[in-house]
Write a protein that holds these residues in place. Structure first.
Motif, mmCIF file in Angstrom:
data_model
loop_
_atom_site.group_PDB
_atom_site.id
_atom_site.type_symbol
_atom_site.label_atom_id
_atom_site.label_comp_id
_atom_site.label_asym_id
_atom_site.label_seq_id
_atom_site.Cartn_x
_atom_site.Cartn_y
_atom_site.Cartn_z
ATOM 1 N N ILE A 1 0.845 -1.198 0.000
ATOM 2 C CA ILE A 1 0.000 0.000 0.000
ATOM 3 C C ILE A 1 0.878 1.244 0.000
ATOM 4 O O ILE A 1 0.623 2.209 -0.724
ATOM 5 N N LEU A 2 1.942 1.184 0.819
ATOM 6 C CA LEU A 2 2.832 2.344 0.890
ATOM 7 C C LEU A 2 3.521 2.602 -0.447
ATOM 8 O O LEU A 2 3.891 3.730 -0.756
ATOM 9 N N MET A 3 3.687 1.556 -1.249
ATOM 10 C CA MET A 3 4.331 1.741 -2.544
ATOM 11 C C MET A 3 3.334 2.086 -3.634
ATOM 12 O O MET A 3 3.518 3.024 -4.392
ATOM 13 N N PHE A 4 2.272 1.292 -3.725
ATOM 14 C CA PHE A 4 1.388 1.380 -4.882
ATOM 15 C C PHE A 4 0.008 1.916 -4.551
ATOM 16 O O PHE A 4 -0.849 1.972 -5.425
ATOM 17 N N GLY A 5 -0.233 2.219 -3.299
ATOM 18 C CA GLY A 5 -1.555 2.751 -2.931
ATOM 19 C C GLY A 5 -1.781 4.111 -3.571
ATOM 20 O O GLY A 5 -0.920 4.645 -4.275
ATOM 21 N N ARG A 6 -2.947 4.687 -3.313
ATOM 22 C CA ARG A 6 -3.306 5.968 -3.953
ATOM 23 C C ARG A 6 -2.267 7.041 -3.655
ATOM 24 O O ARG A 6 -1.983 7.882 -4.494
ATOM 25 N N ILE B 1 10.640 -3.673 -0.644
ATOM 26 C CA ILE B 1 9.524 -3.789 0.296
ATOM 27 C C ILE B 1 10.000 -3.538 1.726
ATOM 28 O O ILE B 1 9.416 -2.749 2.476
ATOM 29 N N TYR B 2 11.099 -4.228 2.093
ATOM 30 C CA TYR B 2 11.573 -4.059 3.465
ATOM 31 C C TYR B 2 12.160 -2.681 3.665
ATOM 32 O O TYR B 2 12.038 -2.097 4.750
ATOM 33 N N ALA B 3 12.782 -2.141 2.599
ATOM 34 C CA ALA B 3 13.346 -0.804 2.727
ATOM 35 C C ALA B 3 12.245 0.203 3.018
ATOM 36 O O ALA B 3 12.397 1.064 3.877
ATOM 37 N N ILE B 4 11.121 0.037 2.327
ATOM 38 C CA ILE B 4 10.080 1.052 2.502
ATOM 39 C C ILE B 4 9.473 0.981 3.899
ATOM 40 O O ILE B 4 9.055 1.984 4.466
ATOM 41 N N ILE B 5 9.490 -0.226 4.471
ATOM 42 C CA ILE B 5 8.983 -0.335 5.843
ATOM 43 C C ILE B 5 9.896 0.449 6.787
ATOM 44 O O ILE B 5 9.444 1.227 7.619
ATOM 45 N N PHE B 6 11.213 0.233 6.617
ATOM 46 C CA PHE B 6 12.127 0.889 7.550
ATOM 47 C C PHE B 6 12.245 2.382 7.266
ATOM 48 O O PHE B 6 12.235 3.191 8.187
ATOM 49 N N VAL B 7 12.325 2.719 5.972
ATOM 50 C CA VAL B 7 12.383 4.145 5.641
ATOM 51 C C VAL B 7 11.088 4.823 6.061
ATOM 52 O O VAL B 7 11.089 5.870 6.701
ATOM 53 N N VAL C 1 9.971 8.584 8.367
ATOM 54 C CA VAL C 1 9.618 9.825 7.672
ATOM 55 C C VAL C 1 8.189 10.221 8.019
ATOM 56 O O VAL C 1 7.438 9.427 8.600
ATOM 57 N N LYS C 2 7.835 11.451 7.604
ATOM 58 C CA LYS C 2 6.516 11.970 7.994
ATOM 59 C C LYS C 2 5.392 11.212 7.303
ATOM 60 O O LYS C 2 4.486 10.711 7.947
ATOM 61 N N ALA C 3 5.442 11.130 5.970
ATOM 62 C CA ALA C 3 4.404 10.394 5.251
ATOM 63 C C ALA C 3 4.983 9.914 3.929
ATOM 64 O O ALA C 3 5.396 10.722 3.114
ATOM 65 N N VAL C 4 5.015 8.603 3.755
ATOM 66 C CA VAL C 4 5.568 8.044 2.526
ATOM 67 C C VAL C 4 4.765 8.560 1.338
ATOM 68 O O VAL C 4 3.539 8.605 1.374
ATOM 69 N N GLY C 5 5.460 8.955 0.271
ATOM 70 C CA GLY C 5 4.777 9.384 -0.940
ATOM 71 C C GLY C 5 4.522 10.877 -0.959
ATOM 72 O O GLY C 5 4.394 11.460 -2.015
#
Lengths: 357, 725
Positions: free
Chosen positions: B270-275, B465-471, B475-479
């Motif tokens: 979701i954090l990668m491909f969500g809206r 996938i794992y990077a985005i979880i840790f990054v 951070v404030k809000a992914v995307g």
């Protein structure tokens, strides 16, 4: 508490696994201080019999007594019996002395006492100085001695050996079996010993129990079994005897006339009634000569000849009666060639009549 | 009579006379020994007449144990008293419920409403246990299991536990599926529910409304199974048959999914491909592609499940590929076959059963998966989520949940049965005890390139996938806003220093503490029961061995959602009323994760020569001593594996747990799902990342504590034992 060696007695013992009967109505007695060997081909029930003595298998029927006491329902832990396993079953996570001290320590002996008992038995089998090694750091023969020391440490009334030599190389076997026999005689142990090697059985035993198809084929001293087999199976299993079909004539005292081919001989009848039977001839009791005109001997043809070092092995095809004999001859200097025509003869004293069934 | 038997009998009588019989929230000390915390004896003489008959077998056992000699006749009596007492306890417990008789015919015979009682408590538990143990000791004296009391008792205890916590809940589901919500038998409504359009409808084929959930589940499972198997095979071939330099990377990829809570991958997607996901935002800004909801639904669940289950296929297939004896390929080579021909005619056929096995495992896992469909499902419904919403949704319908559970159970059991029956006997694994000096062939070039082309992008994707979880957690809000911040961690794990000392004010602390506490209790129990069961199955011969084996495996094949529903149905009412506490969570974990302990234990035992146990036995050690001094030291790797697995699974489980958590015992995973539901992705991924790191640390700690077995010695002995006779 010092307990002497004990007798072992089986009365009509049966062991079944589902539809398979592994031991069928077996009865025997082992006297205190005696070494008895269970001998037979694989699958004959000899190891199961040994495990029944140990209490690792429970009899389906019949009674088992050790030292006159009924132990049929007792588990292995409650029987005063130790066993040397075919694989030795040394605990790999314990050192040599820990292995040997395991028995006394689980019986509640103190740590120091258990170790002392263990060291005592280790020196008996000649392994002082190796007590802190891991079993895997020992040679096969040494591991075998650890297994023996571990079995001896509780001074059991009966000691069991399950093919103890099968993992040793041929040279070591002779030495280890001599050591086992010496130990048994000097400590006066009751020993039950399983093997499929008839030479080993003949060499170590006071008595041999030959088993076949889950039951006992014959019990006797090594000499009795070798010289007076009670059946074709025993004659064949003990020393590869040639079995020649014969016709037994009328009894005449202890002897009877038999006919091999056209040749008539007089042998001890051993209670075998007139009619068809077999005569057992050991390979080394067949005399082989180049064909001559002397009548009365059997005529044959050497179909195979092999030089095996200290003697020759021949296969001889007979014309009458039509069969093949296995024979050995000590003469390796001037052996007979394959295809030679020979005359063979038997020493009547070496012939043993066995019944036809 | 021996001392242990006496102590057990005494404990039984003591519990009957002294301990509170029923479970009550608060101990009511004022009225003791009567009232809510009253002992069985006190209650029995003050109105609860149905507890009175229990005194008889208990007293009889005590009498035999104290006065009798240890002969077969007394053993008969002991087992009779033990088992009849236990049977009475069960009958009484099931007959009398919270509101009178539990069955209508009892009411019509003895008059409604009848007596009532709450769920059983500590007193009842101890009495039941002692009666069972006494009965088993009696049987042991009569010669069962070679007269070994430890073995008979272990079989009895494990058998009863499996019956209570595996079979009984399943039976409850069946019963509940065939009755309406008032408790009347309703076969017609069962038929209506199970053949409903929403389950088996095929509307989507005609381009109309959505297909039934059963078809959705099957379609998803087959797609996931195929893709995971292909990927797993590519990885396995690379790991075993190439000189790929980063094989450690592949190993790491197999560990990560084990310690990742099942829905975290969905969350990362979701954090990668969500809206408003990272990739979506990038595509929109860079290429003007508008963000869409494509990740919610079949495609999203499919990607998440393949990410989660391809490593399982890899683990299976690595064993398969390694198990193919190089000698066979060398034989083919000497017969002048080309490399590709050898792969096609020798290697591939040998791998086929292993591939089917991996496919079926992933199929089952996909059907049982709950976390990813919950997070990513959107309008695409599968059975596990549908069951969940039938229990907790607006339209609560337990009967419907039970029916759907039956459908799901049937599907997973079918897959499981296929795997066991069809493949169990059809393994071509060619590893023997003998040394195999052959060298395996390198892969044909075309195949090697295909493997790399499949596997390497996937590895990169996994690490993304794992990077985005840790990054994302920093951070404030992914995307949208990549300003580094610790705000998410502060919300979840804040620790404040106040006037009253340190205060764990972060919102995640209660659930984390509860989770760790329960996992720490469950893990050793799971390992102990699993390994003991393995020992019984592998080393002992007894009536019902097959049934025990089946029960132990059954709990593996039951999807977590089904377990959750069945536990609610079974344990929300007396006699075993344990919902809403920590106990039911521990029990749920123990019996869900025990099969892995059983398998690990059986595998370890199959490598330990049986003559070692027998040697110990002939040296006068009983089974208990043998297990303690020979088996456990030798089974240490299996012990470590089961401990780690049990701990990690207890930390990461969602499906069954989500039904069983309570306000007091909320679990980490359910808390995170709650955050996702509320749209607080920052806290959710911060918590997830913390969990993953924490579990890695615990795994390393357990391995360090329990330690490696001294391997050198074992292999040498194994070789001796394997030598031909």
């Amino acid at each position: 508490m010092k307990k002497g060696p004990a007798s072992v007695e089986f009365k009509n013992v049966v062991k079944r696994y589902g539809a398979v009967t592994a031991v069928n109505d077996v009865s025997f007695a082992i006297a205190p201080g005696e070494l008895v060997t269970f001998l037979g081909p694989s699958g004959c029930g000899k190891t199961t019999t040994l495990r029944l003595i140990a209490g690792l298998e429970m009899a389906s029927e019949g009674r088992i007594a050790i030292g006159g006491k009924d132990v049929t329902g007792l588990s292995a832990a409650d029987r005063d019996v130790s066993m040397v396993f075919q694989s030795y079953a040394l605990f790999p996570h314990m050192s040599v002395v820990e292995n040997v001290a395991y028995g006394p320590s689980v019986q509640g002996a103190g740590k120091a006492r258990a170790r002392e008992m263990a060291m005592d038995k280790l020196s008996l089998v000649g392994l002082e100085g190796l007590e802190n090694r891991a079993p895997s750091e020992l040679s096969g023969g040494q591991q075998q001695r650890v297994a023996v020391a571990r079995a001896l440490v509780l001074e059991p009334q009966v000691l069991l050996f399950d093919e103890p030599l099968s993992n040793l190389d041929a040279k070591l076997r002779r030495r280890v079996r001599e050591e086992i026999r010496e130990l048994q005689l000097s400590l006066g142990l009751t020993v039950a010993y399983v093997t499929h090697d008839q030479e080993e059985a003949l060499a170590v035993s006071d008595r041999i129990i030959v088993m076949s198809n889950a039951s006992i084929a014959q019990i006797g001293s090594p000499r009795e079994l070798y010289d007076a087999p009670s059946s074709r199976f025993v004659a064949d299993f003990m020393g590869d005897a040639n079995l020649i079909p014969v016709e037994v004539g009328a009894h005449d005292g202890a002897f009877a006339k038999i006919l091999i081919g056209r040749r008539e001989m007089r042998v001890a009848h051993r209670g075998i009634p007139p009619g068809s039977a077999y005569v057992a001839v050991r390979p080394h009791q067949i005399a082989i000569e180049a064909r001559s005109a002397t009548g009365g001997s059997l005529e044959g043809l050497i179909s195979k000849a092999a030089y095996v070092g200290d003697h020759m092995e021949y296969r001889i095809t007979l014309a009458v009666p039509k069969l093949e004999l296995f024979a050995t001859a000590p003469d390796v200097v001037s052996p007979l060639e394959k295809g030679s025509e020979v005359a063979i003869s038997f020493d009547p004293a070496g012939l043993v009549l066995v019944s036809g069934d | 009579m021996n001392r242990v038997t006496r102590l057990i009998a005494l404990a039984g009588v003591g519990a009957y006379v002294l301990l509170p019989w029923y479970s009550s929230g608060e101990p009511a000390l004022a009225s003791y020994p009567f009232g809510a915390s009253g002992s069985a004896l006190a209650l029995a003489v003050s109105g609860a007449w149905w507890l009175l008959p229990l005194a008889l077998p208990l007293y009889a056992c005590l009498h035999i144990a104290w006065r009798g000699t240890w002969n077969e006749r007394n053993a008969d009596w002991l087992s009779l008293c033990g088992f009849s007492g236990l049977a009475y306890l069960l009958v009484e417990g099931f007959a009398i419920g919270l509101h009178g008789w539990n069955a209508e015919w009892l009411g019509s015979v003895f008059g409604a409403p009848g007596p009532s009682q709450p769920g059983m408590g500590i007193g009842a538990l101890i009495v039941a246990t002692t009666l069972l143990l006494l009965g088993c000791r009696g049987l042991a004296r009569k010669g069962w299991c070679r007269g070994d009391a430890f073995i008979v008792c272990a079989i009895g205890v494990i058998g009863v536990l499996l019956a209570a916590f595996v079979f009984f809940p399943v039976v409850k589901i069946l019963a509940s599926a065939f009755t309406d919500n008032e408790g009347h038998a309703a076969f017609a409504s069962f038929l209506a529910k199970i053949t409903d359009r929403s389950v088996w409808g095929l509307g989507c084929l005609g381009g109309g409304i959505a297909c039934g959930v059963a078809w959705n589940t099957i379609l998803l499972a087959i797609l996931t199974g195929l893709a995971s198997t292909v990927l797993g095979l590519a990885f396995a071939l690379i790991a075993v048959r190439t000189s790929f330099r980063f094989k450690a990377l592949l190993r790491a990829m197999t560990v990560l999914p084990i310690i990742t809570p099942p829905f975290v991958i969905g969350l990362a997607l979701i954090l990668m491909f969500g809206r408003s996901g990272a990739v979506s935002a990038f595509l929109f800004r860079g290429f003007g592609i508008p963000p869409s909801r494509w990740i919610y639904g079949l495609s999203g669940i499919f990607i998440a499940q393949v990410l989660a289950f391809a490593p399982i296929a890899f683990l299976v297939l690595v064993g398969v590929v390694q198990g193919i004896s190089p000698t066979l390929e060398e034989a083919a080579q000497t017969l002048r076959a080309k490399r590709f021909t050898i792969f096609r005619t020798v290697t591939w056929p040998l791998m086929r059963p292993g591939l089917a096995n991996a496919f079926l495992l992933c199929l089952i896992e996909s059907m049982a998966d709950f976390g990813n469909p919950l997070v990513l499902g959107g309008n695409f419904e599968v059975l596990s989520t549908k069951i969940f919403f039938a229990v907790v949704g607006a339209a609560t319908d337990q009967g419907r949940a039970a029916v759907l559970s039956l459908v799901l159970l049937f599907l997973t059991l079918a897959g499981f049965a296929a795997q066991q029956l069809w493949l169990g006997k059809k393994s071509y694994t060619t590893v023997t005890g003998k040394g195999d000096a052959g060298l395996s062939l390198p892969l044909p070039n075309s195949l090697r390139c295909a493997c790399y082309a499949l596997a390497l992008p996937w590895v990169l994707f996994t690490f993304a996938i794992y990077a985005i979880i840790f990054v994302g957690s920093f951070v404030k809000a992914v995307g949208r806003d990549y300003t580094p911040t610790l705000a998410s961690y502060a919300i979840a794990f804040r620790v404040e220093h106040t006037n009253f000392g340190w205060f764990f004010s972060g919102s995640a602390w209660p659930s984390l503490v509860a989770t760790v506490e329960i996992a720490l209790i469950a893990a050793p129990l799971t390992a102990a029961i699993g390994l003991l069961t393995a020992y019984l199955l592998a080393r002992q011969d007894f009536y019902g061995r097959k049934a025990l084996d089946f029960a132990a495996m059954l709990s593996f094949a039951i999807p977590g959602t089904v377990v959750g529903v069945s536990y609610i149905l079974a344990f929300n009412v007396p006699p075993i009323e344990i919902t809403g506490g920590a106990l039911i969570l521990v029990i749920c974990f123990v019996f869900r994760n025990m099969p892995v302990g059983v398998r690990a234990g059986m595998a370890a035992l199959s490598q330990i020569d049986k003559s070692l146990d027998e040697a110990s036995l002939t040296l006068g050690a009983r089974s208990f001593t043998t297990v303690a001094r020979i088996m456990i030291p030798l089974m240490r790797p299996a012990l470590v594996a089961s401990l780690i697995y049990a701990f990690v699974r207890a930390m990461t489980a969602v499906s069954a747990v989500i039904f069983l958590v309570s306000a007091q015992y909320n679990m980490a995973t359910t808390y995170i799902i709650g955050r996702v539901d509320a749209g607080e992705y920052g806290v959710a991924i911060a918590y997830s990342a913390a969990l993953i790191v924490f579990m890695l640390a615990v795994i390393l700690l357990i391995e360090a504590l329990v330690g490696e077995r001294r391997l050198g010695r074992r292999t040498a002995i194994a070789n001796i034992a394997a030598a031909p006779a």
